[in-house]
Design a protein around this motif. Structure first.
Motif, PDB file in Angstrom:
ATOM      1  N   ARG A   1       0.842  -1.187   0.000  1.00 42.44           N
ATOM      2  CA  ARG A   1       0.000   0.000   0.000  1.00 42.44           C
ATOM      3  C   ARG A   1       0.883   1.245   0.000  1.00 42.44           C
ATOM      4  NH1 ARG A   1      -5.370  -1.099   1.776  1.00 42.44           N
ATOM      5  NH2 ARG A   1      -5.636  -3.355   2.090  1.00 42.44           N
ATOM      6  N   GLY A   2       0.567   2.176  -0.894  1.00 40.46           N
ATOM      7  CA  GLY A   2       1.360   3.378  -1.015  1.00 40.46           C
ATOM      8  C   GLY A   2       2.633   3.211  -1.826  1.00 40.46           C
TER       9      GLY A   2
ATOM     10  N   ARG B   1      -5.295   1.085  -2.754  1.00 38.23           N
ATOM     11  CA  ARG B   1      -3.969   0.997  -2.113  1.00 38.23           C
ATOM     12  C   ARG B   1      -3.155   2.273  -2.325  1.00 38.23           C
ATOM     13  NH1 ARG B   1      -1.455  -5.073  -3.191  1.00 38.23           N
ATOM     14  NH2 ARG B   1      -3.043  -6.236  -2.017  1.00 38.23           N
ATOM     15  N   GLU B   2      -3.713   3.226  -3.026  1.00 39.55           N
ATOM     16  CA  GLU B   2      -3.019   4.468  -3.363  1.00 39.55           C
ATOM     17  C   GLU B   2      -1.645   4.181  -3.970  1.00 39.55           C
ATOM     18  OE1 GLU B   2      -2.838   7.456  -0.348  1.00 39.55           O
ATOM     19  OE2 GLU B   2      -5.011   7.814  -0.385  1.00 39.55           O
TER      20      GLU B   2
ATOM     21  N   GLU C   1       1.167   4.345  -6.873  1.00 42.38           N
ATOM     22  CA  GLU C   1       1.601   5.251  -7.936  1.00 42.38           C
ATOM     23  C   GLU C   1       1.965   4.402  -9.153  1.00 42.38           C
ATOM     24  OE1 GLU C   1       4.324   8.463  -6.870  1.00 42.38           O
ATOM     25  OE2 GLU C   1       4.081   7.847  -4.780  1.00 42.38           O
TER      26      GLU C   1
END
Length: 362
Positions: free
Chosen positions: A267-268, A292-293, A295
Protein backbone atom coordinates in the motif's frame (compact mmCIF):
# COMPACT_ATOMS: atom_id res chain seq x y z
CA UNK A 1 16.39 -2.06 -51.00
CA UNK A 2 17.84 1.11 -52.51
CA UNK A 3 18.89 4.31 -50.82
CA UNK A 4 15.58 5.82 -51.90
CA UNK A 5 13.87 3.44 -49.45
CA UNK A 6 15.95 4.62 -46.52
CA UNK A 7 15.47 7.78 -44.50
CA UNK A 8 18.22 10.31 -43.91
CA UNK A 9 18.46 9.12 -40.31
CA UNK A 10 20.50 6.04 -41.10
CA UNK A 11 21.63 4.27 -44.25
CA UNK A 12 23.33 0.91 -44.42
CA UNK A 13 26.27 1.24 -46.74
CA UNK A 14 27.95 -2.04 -47.50
CA UNK A 15 27.27 -5.67 -48.34
CA UNK A 16 23.87 -6.57 -46.98
CA UNK A 17 21.44 -5.65 -44.23
CA UNK A 18 18.87 -7.56 -42.24
CA UNK A 19 15.51 -6.46 -43.64
CA UNK A 20 11.97 -7.44 -42.64
CA UNK A 21 9.54 -7.35 -45.58
CA UNK A 22 6.42 -8.63 -43.83
CA UNK A 23 5.14 -11.21 -41.38
CA UNK A 24 7.66 -14.05 -41.25
CA UNK A 25 9.67 -12.54 -44.11
CA UNK A 26 13.20 -11.73 -42.91
CA UNK A 27 15.97 -11.39 -45.49
CA UNK A 28 19.62 -10.50 -45.89
CA UNK A 29 19.26 -7.95 -48.67
CA UNK A 30 22.07 -6.39 -50.71
CA UNK A 31 22.10 -2.64 -50.28
CA UNK A 32 23.47 0.27 -52.30
CA UNK A 33 26.28 2.48 -50.97
CA UNK A 34 25.18 5.81 -49.52
CA UNK A 35 27.25 8.95 -49.06
CA UNK A 36 27.19 10.32 -45.50
CA UNK A 37 26.06 13.88 -44.85
CA UNK A 38 28.66 16.18 -43.23
CA UNK A 39 27.25 15.46 -39.76
CA UNK A 40 27.17 11.68 -40.26
CA UNK A 41 29.82 9.05 -39.58
CA UNK A 42 30.30 5.63 -41.13
CA UNK A 43 30.24 2.97 -38.40
CA UNK A 44 31.42 -0.60 -38.79
CA UNK A 45 28.84 -2.52 -36.78
CA UNK A 46 30.27 -5.18 -34.46
CA UNK A 47 27.22 -6.44 -32.54
CA UNK A 48 23.48 -5.99 -32.64
CA UNK A 49 21.08 -7.14 -29.93
CA UNK A 50 17.66 -8.47 -30.94
CA UNK A 51 14.94 -6.45 -29.23
CA UNK A 52 11.32 -7.38 -28.66
CA UNK A 53 10.28 -4.79 -31.23
CA UNK A 54 12.49 -6.49 -33.85
CA UNK A 55 10.74 -9.76 -33.08
CA UNK A 56 7.30 -8.15 -33.32
CA UNK A 57 7.99 -6.73 -36.78
CA UNK A 58 9.08 -10.19 -37.91
CA UNK A 59 6.32 -12.19 -36.21
CA UNK A 60 3.39 -9.78 -36.53
CA UNK A 61 4.33 -7.09 -39.06
CA UNK A 62 3.89 -4.48 -36.35
CA UNK A 63 5.26 -3.41 -32.98
CA UNK A 64 2.38 -1.95 -31.00
CA UNK A 65 0.82 0.72 -33.20
CA UNK A 66 3.87 0.88 -35.50
CA UNK A 67 2.76 -1.05 -38.58
CA UNK A 68 5.15 -2.19 -41.29
CA UNK A 69 4.34 -0.44 -44.58
CA UNK A 70 7.64 -0.86 -46.41
CA UNK A 71 10.77 -3.03 -46.05
CA UNK A 72 12.57 -2.09 -42.87
CA UNK A 73 16.20 -2.57 -41.86
CA UNK A 74 15.91 -3.74 -38.27
CA UNK A 75 18.15 -2.96 -35.34
CA UNK A 76 18.70 -0.24 -32.77
CA UNK A 77 20.80 -2.04 -30.12
CA UNK A 78 24.13 -1.69 -31.91
CA UNK A 79 27.79 -1.05 -31.16
CA UNK A 80 30.82 -0.82 -33.42
CA UNK A 81 33.79 1.22 -34.54
CA UNK A 82 33.89 4.50 -36.43
CA UNK A 83 35.30 3.80 -39.88
CA UNK A 84 34.90 7.33 -41.28
CA UNK A 85 34.37 10.29 -38.95
CA UNK A 86 31.81 13.00 -39.67
CA UNK A 87 33.19 15.49 -42.19
CA UNK A 88 32.11 18.49 -40.10
CA UNK A 89 34.51 17.47 -37.34
CA UNK A 90 31.83 16.64 -34.81
CA UNK A 91 31.65 13.31 -33.03
CA UNK A 92 34.22 10.58 -32.43
CA UNK A 93 37.31 10.14 -34.59
CA UNK A 94 37.90 7.20 -36.90
CA UNK A 95 38.94 4.11 -34.95
CA UNK A 96 36.80 4.99 -31.91
CA UNK A 97 34.68 2.18 -30.46
CA UNK A 98 31.15 3.45 -29.93
CA UNK A 99 27.70 2.63 -28.62
CA UNK A 100 24.67 4.16 -30.31
CA UNK A 101 21.86 6.23 -28.81
CA UNK A 102 19.16 5.44 -31.39
CA UNK A 103 16.71 8.29 -30.73
CA UNK A 104 16.15 11.52 -32.63
CA UNK A 105 13.83 13.72 -30.53
CA UNK A 106 11.47 16.07 -32.33
CA UNK A 107 8.28 18.00 -31.71
CA UNK A 108 5.00 18.20 -33.60
CA UNK A 109 3.32 20.97 -31.62
CA UNK A 110 1.97 18.60 -28.96
CA UNK A 111 3.05 19.61 -25.45
CA UNK A 112 5.63 17.59 -23.48
CA UNK A 113 8.21 18.40 -20.78
CA UNK A 114 11.28 19.87 -22.47
CA UNK A 115 13.61 18.03 -20.08
CA UNK A 116 12.14 14.67 -21.20
CA UNK A 117 12.90 14.45 -24.93
CA UNK A 118 12.01 10.75 -24.93
CA UNK A 119 8.39 11.95 -24.80
CA UNK A 120 8.66 14.29 -27.76
CA UNK A 121 5.83 13.32 -30.13
CA UNK A 122 8.00 13.61 -33.23
CA UNK A 123 10.78 11.40 -31.85
CA UNK A 124 12.13 8.77 -34.24
CA UNK A 125 14.08 5.63 -33.37
CA UNK A 126 16.38 3.48 -35.44
CA UNK A 127 14.64 0.45 -36.93
CA UNK A 128 11.12 1.78 -36.32
CA UNK A 129 7.97 1.75 -38.45
CA UNK A 130 6.28 4.39 -36.29
CA UNK A 131 6.58 6.90 -39.14
CA UNK A 132 6.47 6.71 -42.90
CA UNK A 133 8.89 6.56 -44.54
CA UNK A 134 10.19 4.27 -41.83
CA UNK A 135 13.31 5.06 -39.82
CA UNK A 136 15.75 2.46 -41.08
CA UNK A 137 17.83 0.56 -38.54
CA UNK A 138 21.46 -0.48 -38.31
CA UNK A 139 21.58 -4.27 -38.60
CA UNK A 140 24.13 -4.02 -41.40
CA UNK A 141 27.86 -4.44 -41.80
CA UNK A 142 28.38 -0.70 -42.19
CA UNK A 143 25.89 2.02 -41.32
CA UNK A 144 25.82 5.78 -41.72
CA UNK A 145 24.68 7.38 -38.46
CA UNK A 146 24.43 10.93 -37.16
CA UNK A 147 27.57 11.70 -35.16
CA UNK A 148 25.41 12.95 -32.25
CA UNK A 149 24.16 9.36 -31.74
CA UNK A 150 27.64 7.98 -31.08
CA UNK A 151 28.99 7.46 -27.55
CA UNK A 152 32.69 6.51 -27.21
CA UNK A 153 33.20 3.44 -25.06
CA UNK A 154 35.18 3.85 -21.84
CA UNK A 155 38.57 2.15 -21.73
CA UNK A 156 38.31 -1.53 -20.91
CA UNK A 157 34.65 -1.98 -21.87
CA UNK A 158 34.27 -4.70 -24.48
CA UNK A 159 32.06 -4.22 -27.51
CA UNK A 160 30.18 -7.40 -26.60
CA UNK A 161 29.19 -6.14 -23.16
CA UNK A 162 28.53 -2.66 -24.53
CA UNK A 163 25.93 -4.22 -26.83
CA UNK A 164 23.68 -4.20 -23.75
CA UNK A 165 24.03 -0.44 -23.26
CA UNK A 166 20.77 0.46 -25.02
CA UNK A 167 18.47 -2.01 -23.21
CA UNK A 168 20.32 -1.38 -19.93
CA UNK A 169 19.54 2.32 -20.41
CA UNK A 170 15.85 1.44 -20.74
CA UNK A 171 16.08 -0.45 -17.45
CA UNK A 172 18.09 2.37 -15.81
CA UNK A 173 15.44 4.91 -16.84
CA UNK A 174 12.68 2.67 -15.46
CA UNK A 175 14.35 2.26 -12.07
CA UNK A 176 15.06 6.00 -11.92
CA UNK A 177 11.35 6.67 -12.40
CA UNK A 178 10.79 5.07 -8.98
CA UNK A 179 13.16 7.47 -7.21
CA UNK A 180 15.58 6.38 -4.50
CA UNK A 181 15.49 2.58 -4.17
CA UNK A 182 18.34 2.19 -1.66
CA UNK A 183 17.37 -0.12 1.20
CA UNK A 184 13.96 -0.85 -0.29
CA UNK A 185 12.17 -4.03 -1.28
CA UNK A 186 11.82 -4.41 -5.04
CA UNK A 187 9.79 -6.72 -7.25
CA UNK A 188 10.44 -7.30 -10.96
CA UNK A 189 7.67 -8.91 -13.01
CA UNK A 190 9.06 -10.55 -16.15
CA UNK A 191 12.72 -11.62 -16.17
CA UNK A 192 13.51 -11.37 -19.85
CA UNK A 193 16.39 -9.11 -20.93
CA UNK A 194 14.79 -5.85 -19.73
CA UNK A 195 13.59 -7.40 -16.48
CA UNK A 196 16.97 -8.97 -15.72
CA UNK A 197 18.72 -5.70 -16.56
CA UNK A 198 16.30 -3.94 -14.18
CA UNK A 199 17.39 -6.42 -11.50
CA UNK A 200 21.03 -5.52 -12.17
CA UNK A 201 20.26 -1.79 -12.01
CA UNK A 202 18.28 -2.22 -8.78
CA UNK A 203 21.19 -4.11 -7.22
CA UNK A 204 23.62 -1.36 -8.19
CA UNK A 205 21.22 1.26 -6.78
CA UNK A 206 21.22 -0.48 -3.40
CA UNK A 207 17.84 -2.23 -3.21
CA UNK A 208 17.83 -4.41 -0.09
CA UNK A 209 15.68 -7.20 -1.53
CA UNK A 210 14.98 -7.96 -5.18
CA UNK A 211 12.39 -10.56 -6.11
CA UNK A 212 12.20 -11.60 -9.76
CA UNK A 213 9.16 -13.27 -11.32
CA UNK A 214 8.85 -15.19 -14.59
CA UNK A 215 6.99 -18.08 -16.17
CA UNK A 216 10.19 -20.02 -16.85
CA UNK A 217 13.17 -21.19 -14.84
CA UNK A 218 15.96 -20.08 -17.20
CA UNK A 219 15.10 -16.35 -17.04
CA UNK A 220 14.89 -16.64 -13.26
CA UNK A 221 18.37 -18.20 -13.18
CA UNK A 222 19.68 -15.24 -15.17
CA UNK A 223 17.94 -12.83 -12.79
CA UNK A 224 19.60 -14.53 -9.82
CA UNK A 225 23.00 -14.29 -11.47
CA UNK A 226 22.71 -10.49 -11.81
CA UNK A 227 21.36 -9.76 -8.36
CA UNK A 228 17.90 -11.16 -7.57
CA UNK A 229 17.73 -12.28 -3.94
CA UNK A 230 14.51 -14.26 -4.46
CA UNK A 231 12.67 -15.70 -7.46
CA UNK A 232 9.06 -16.78 -7.92
CA UNK A 233 7.30 -18.59 -10.75
CA UNK A 234 4.57 -16.38 -12.21
CA UNK A 235 1.97 -19.07 -11.54
CA UNK A 236 2.38 -18.65 -7.78
CA UNK A 237 0.05 -15.69 -7.30
CA UNK A 238 -0.03 -16.01 -3.51
CA UNK A 239 3.76 -15.77 -3.23
CA UNK A 240 3.82 -12.72 -5.50
CA UNK A 241 1.12 -10.96 -3.47
CA UNK A 242 3.06 -11.72 -0.28
CA UNK A 243 6.13 -9.79 -1.47
CA UNK A 244 4.58 -6.41 -0.61
CA UNK A 245 7.27 -4.53 -2.51
CA UNK A 246 8.00 -0.85 -2.05
CA UNK A 247 8.81 -0.64 -5.76
CA UNK A 248 7.73 -2.93 -8.58
CA UNK A 249 9.04 -2.90 -12.14
CA UNK A 250 6.58 -4.46 -14.58
CA UNK A 251 8.49 -5.63 -17.65
CA UNK A 252 6.40 -8.50 -18.97
CA UNK A 253 4.25 -6.32 -21.23
CA UNK A 254 1.24 -8.47 -20.37
CA UNK A 255 -1.91 -7.49 -18.49
CA UNK A 256 -1.51 -10.53 -16.24
CA UNK A 257 1.94 -9.29 -15.33
CA UNK A 258 0.61 -5.82 -14.55
CA UNK A 259 -2.08 -7.32 -12.34
CA UNK A 260 0.61 -9.31 -10.52
CA UNK A 261 2.61 -6.10 -10.12
CA UNK A 262 -0.35 -4.32 -8.55
CA UNK A 263 -1.06 -7.21 -6.18
CA UNK A 264 2.61 -7.61 -5.22
CA UNK A 265 3.13 -3.95 -4.28
CA UNK A 266 2.59 -2.64 -0.77
CA UNK A 267 0.00 0.00 0.00
CA UNK A 268 1.36 3.38 -1.01
CA UNK A 269 4.02 1.76 -3.19
CA UNK A 270 5.09 2.44 -6.77
CA UNK A 271 4.63 0.37 -9.92
CA UNK A 272 6.84 1.31 -12.86
CA UNK A 273 5.38 0.08 -16.14
CA UNK A 274 8.17 -0.47 -18.66
CA UNK A 275 6.69 -3.51 -20.43
CA UNK A 276 4.67 -2.24 -23.40
CA UNK A 277 1.20 -3.76 -23.38
CA UNK A 278 -0.68 -4.27 -26.65
CA UNK A 279 -2.71 -1.33 -27.87
CA UNK A 280 -6.35 -1.15 -26.80
CA UNK A 281 -8.25 -1.78 -23.59
CA UNK A 282 -6.74 -4.12 -20.98
CA UNK A 283 -8.40 -5.96 -18.07
CA UNK A 284 -6.47 -4.41 -15.19
CA UNK A 285 -7.26 -4.54 -11.44
CA UNK A 286 -7.27 -0.76 -11.29
CA UNK A 287 -9.62 -0.58 -8.29
CA UNK A 288 -6.95 -2.28 -6.19
CA UNK A 289 -4.41 0.31 -7.32
CA UNK A 290 -6.83 3.06 -6.26
CA UNK A 291 -7.66 1.68 -2.81
CA UNK A 292 -3.97 1.00 -2.11
CA UNK A 293 -3.02 4.47 -3.36
CA UNK A 294 -0.40 2.99 -5.66
CA UNK A 295 1.60 5.25 -7.94
CA UNK A 296 1.48 3.84 -11.47
CA UNK A 297 4.40 5.28 -13.44
CA UNK A 298 4.98 4.87 -17.14
CA UNK A 299 8.52 4.42 -18.43
CA UNK A 300 9.42 4.87 -22.10
CA UNK A 301 12.88 4.44 -23.63
CA UNK A 302 15.50 6.75 -22.04
CA UNK A 303 17.34 10.06 -22.40
CA UNK A 304 20.95 10.66 -21.37
CA UNK A 305 21.10 7.61 -19.09
CA UNK A 306 23.21 5.75 -21.64
CA UNK A 307 26.23 7.84 -20.60
CA UNK A 308 25.91 6.70 -16.98
CA UNK A 309 25.26 3.13 -18.09
CA UNK A 310 28.49 2.99 -20.11
CA UNK A 311 30.49 4.21 -17.12
CA UNK A 312 28.81 1.66 -14.82
CA UNK A 313 29.42 -1.17 -17.28
CA UNK A 314 33.07 -0.19 -17.59
CA UNK A 315 33.76 0.04 -13.85
CA UNK A 316 31.92 -3.22 -13.16
CA UNK A 317 29.33 -1.74 -10.81
CA UNK A 318 26.62 -2.77 -13.28
CA UNK A 319 27.11 -6.50 -13.88
CA UNK A 320 25.05 -7.71 -16.84
CA UNK A 321 27.12 -10.28 -18.76
CA UNK A 322 24.86 -13.29 -17.93
CA UNK A 323 21.97 -11.55 -19.72
CA UNK A 324 23.68 -12.39 -23.03
CA UNK A 325 22.89 -16.05 -23.69
CA UNK A 326 23.48 -16.53 -27.43
CA UNK A 327 25.57 -15.10 -30.25
CA UNK A 328 25.11 -15.79 -33.97
CA UNK A 329 27.00 -14.68 -37.07
CA UNK A 330 25.20 -12.28 -39.42
CA UNK A 331 24.52 -14.98 -42.00
CA UNK A 332 22.62 -16.99 -39.36
CA UNK A 333 20.29 -14.15 -38.44
CA UNK A 334 17.13 -16.18 -38.99
CA UNK A 335 18.36 -18.77 -36.50
CA UNK A 336 19.19 -15.93 -34.13
CA UNK A 337 15.64 -14.58 -34.35
CA UNK A 338 14.17 -18.06 -33.87
CA UNK A 339 16.21 -18.45 -30.70
CA UNK A 340 15.33 -14.98 -29.44
CA UNK A 341 11.59 -15.61 -29.71
CA UNK A 342 11.86 -18.57 -27.30
CA UNK A 343 11.92 -16.84 -23.92
CA UNK A 344 12.13 -20.18 -22.15
CA UNK A 345 15.68 -20.70 -23.38
CA UNK A 346 17.19 -17.35 -24.28
CA UNK A 347 18.00 -14.00 -22.76
CA UNK A 348 19.59 -11.38 -24.98
CA UNK A 349 20.59 -12.79 -28.37
CA UNK A 350 23.39 -10.99 -30.21
CA UNK A 351 24.19 -10.95 -33.91
CA UNK A 352 27.87 -10.52 -34.78
CA UNK A 353 28.58 -8.47 -37.89
CA UNK A 354 32.37 -8.88 -37.90
CA UNK A 355 33.99 -10.42 -41.01
CA UNK A 356 35.18 -13.45 -39.03
CA UNK A 357 31.59 -14.16 -37.99
CA UNK A 358 30.59 -14.13 -41.66
CA UNK A 359 32.96 -16.92 -42.68
CA UNK A 360 31.04 -19.46 -44.68
CA UNK A 361 28.46 -16.91 -45.86
CA UNK A 362 27.52 -16.94 -49.50
Amino acid sequence: MTTADATATTKATHGCALVVHGVGDLRLDPIQPAEPHPDEAVVEIAYGGICGSDLHYWLHGAAGESVLRQPLILGHEVVGMVKVAAANGHGPAAGTRVAVHPATPGGTGVRYPEDRPNLSPGCTYLGSAARYPHTQGAFSQLAVLPARMLRPLPEGLSLRTAALAEPASVAWHAVARAGDVAGKRALVIGSGPIGSLAVAVLKRAGAAEITAVDLHEEPLAIARSVGATHTILATDSEAIAAVEADITVESSGNYRGLNSAIRGTMRGGKVVMVGLLPTGEQPIAISLAITRELELLGSFRFNSEIDDVLVALADGSLFVDPVITHEYPFNESLEAFSTAKDSRLSGKVLISFTPSAMQGAD
